[in-house]
Design a protein around this motif. Sequence first.
Motif, short mmCIF file in Angstrom:
data_model
loop_
_atom_site.label_atom_id
_atom_site.label_comp_id
_atom_site.label_asym_id
_atom_site.label_seq_id
_atom_site.Cartn_x
_atom_site.Cartn_y
_atom_site.Cartn_z
N ARG A 50 0.85 -1.19 0.00
CA ARG A 50 0.00 0.00 0.00
C ARG A 50 0.88 1.23 0.00
O ARG A 50 1.92 1.26 0.63
CB ARG A 50 -0.89 0.04 1.25
CG ARG A 50 -1.86 -1.11 1.33
CD ARG A 50 -2.83 -0.91 2.46
NE ARG A 50 -3.90 -0.04 1.98
CZ ARG A 50 -4.77 0.54 2.79
NH1 ARG A 50 -4.70 0.38 4.08
NH2 ARG A 50 -5.73 1.29 2.28
N HIS A 51 0.42 2.26 -0.69
CA HIS A 51 1.11 3.54 -0.64
C HIS A 51 0.88 4.16 0.74
O HIS A 51 -0.16 3.95 1.36
CB HIS A 51 0.59 4.48 -1.72
CG HIS A 51 0.77 3.94 -3.10
ND1 HIS A 51 2.02 3.75 -3.65
CD2 HIS A 51 -0.11 3.54 -4.03
CE1 HIS A 51 1.88 3.26 -4.87
NE2 HIS A 51 0.60 3.12 -5.12
N TYR A 52 1.84 4.92 1.19
CA TYR A 52 1.71 5.53 2.51
C TYR A 52 0.52 6.49 2.60
O TYR A 52 -0.10 6.60 3.63
CB TYR A 52 3.01 6.25 2.89
CG TYR A 52 4.08 5.29 3.32
CD1 TYR A 52 4.09 4.77 4.60
CD2 TYR A 52 5.06 4.87 2.42
CE1 TYR A 52 5.07 3.86 4.98
CE2 TYR A 52 6.04 3.97 2.80
CZ TYR A 52 6.04 3.47 4.09
OH TYR A 52 6.99 2.57 4.47
N ALA A 53 0.21 7.15 1.52
CA ALA A 53 -0.88 8.13 1.54
C ALA A 53 -2.06 7.68 0.69
O ALA A 53 -2.77 8.49 0.12
CB ALA A 53 -0.38 9.49 1.05
N CYS A 54 -2.30 6.38 0.63
CA CYS A 54 -3.39 5.87 -0.20
C CYS A 54 -4.74 6.10 0.48
O CYS A 54 -4.82 6.35 1.68
CB CYS A 54 -3.20 4.39 -0.51
SG CYS A 54 -3.32 3.32 0.93
N HIS A 61 -0.17 -2.98 -4.83
CA HIS A 61 0.27 -4.19 -5.52
C HIS A 61 -0.11 -5.43 -4.70
O HIS A 61 -0.12 -5.38 -3.48
CB HIS A 61 1.79 -4.22 -5.71
CG HIS A 61 2.33 -3.03 -6.40
ND1 HIS A 61 2.28 -2.88 -7.77
CD2 HIS A 61 2.94 -1.91 -5.93
CE1 HIS A 61 2.83 -1.72 -8.10
NE2 HIS A 61 3.23 -1.11 -7.00
N VAL A 62 -0.37 -6.52 -5.42
CA VAL A 62 -0.54 -7.84 -4.81
C VAL A 62 0.64 -8.67 -5.30
O VAL A 62 0.86 -8.81 -6.49
CB VAL A 62 -1.86 -8.50 -5.24
CG1 VAL A 62 -1.99 -9.89 -4.64
CG2 VAL A 62 -3.05 -7.62 -4.84
N VAL A 63 1.42 -9.21 -4.36
CA VAL A 63 2.63 -9.94 -4.71
C VAL A 63 2.56 -11.34 -4.12
O VAL A 63 2.71 -11.52 -2.92
CB VAL A 63 3.89 -9.21 -4.19
CG1 VAL A 63 5.15 -9.94 -4.63
CG2 VAL A 63 3.91 -7.77 -4.63
N GLY A 94 3.83 5.02 -8.80
CA GLY A 94 5.26 4.99 -8.53
C GLY A 94 5.66 5.66 -7.24
O GLY A 94 6.61 6.43 -7.22
N ARG A 95 4.96 5.40 -6.18
CA ARG A 95 5.28 6.01 -4.89
C ARG A 95 5.77 4.94 -3.92
O ARG A 95 5.64 3.75 -4.17
CB ARG A 95 4.04 6.69 -4.30
CG ARG A 95 3.51 7.81 -5.19
CD ARG A 95 2.35 8.52 -4.54
NE ARG A 95 1.18 7.63 -4.50
CZ ARG A 95 0.11 7.85 -3.77
NH1 ARG A 95 0.04 8.89 -2.99
NH2 ARG A 95 -0.91 7.02 -3.79
#
Length: 140
Positions: A50-54, A61-63, A94-95
Amino acid sequence: MTDFKRSPEILAAIERSIEAENRLKDDLDRVACWIETRHPGGPVGLEIQRHYACEDDEIAHVVPLIRNQEVRRVIRNEAESAFRALGWIIKPEGRDVRSIFAHAQSQSQHARLRYYTEICNVMHNIEAAVEAQDQDQDQD
């Protein structure tokens, strides 16, 4: 120590974010169990980034944590579909990200079966809704 006073709106937003994070962790466990049952050849872990500011309902992303690249792609597609069905938005940007991990092995067999069934039901309901919508459009 400084006493910070927060407005009721800020406190409500913080509470919503905490609830969303907890829901994501629960959904991650559910999806990890569903994936492992669908791909029984070895343990499969999942990483969610997760992005920090999502926003509260976003995943970057799912990995899948598996070496075989071909299987990893299949699992990623299935897992992303499951997360979307559960109401999450996959929004890669791209964060900077942070990670949350799940392994089905950390759940009891009873929980694994329950989670597998829950995700199957959600996926089935989505498919049925899409089919009904397609039939309605064909009739128009």
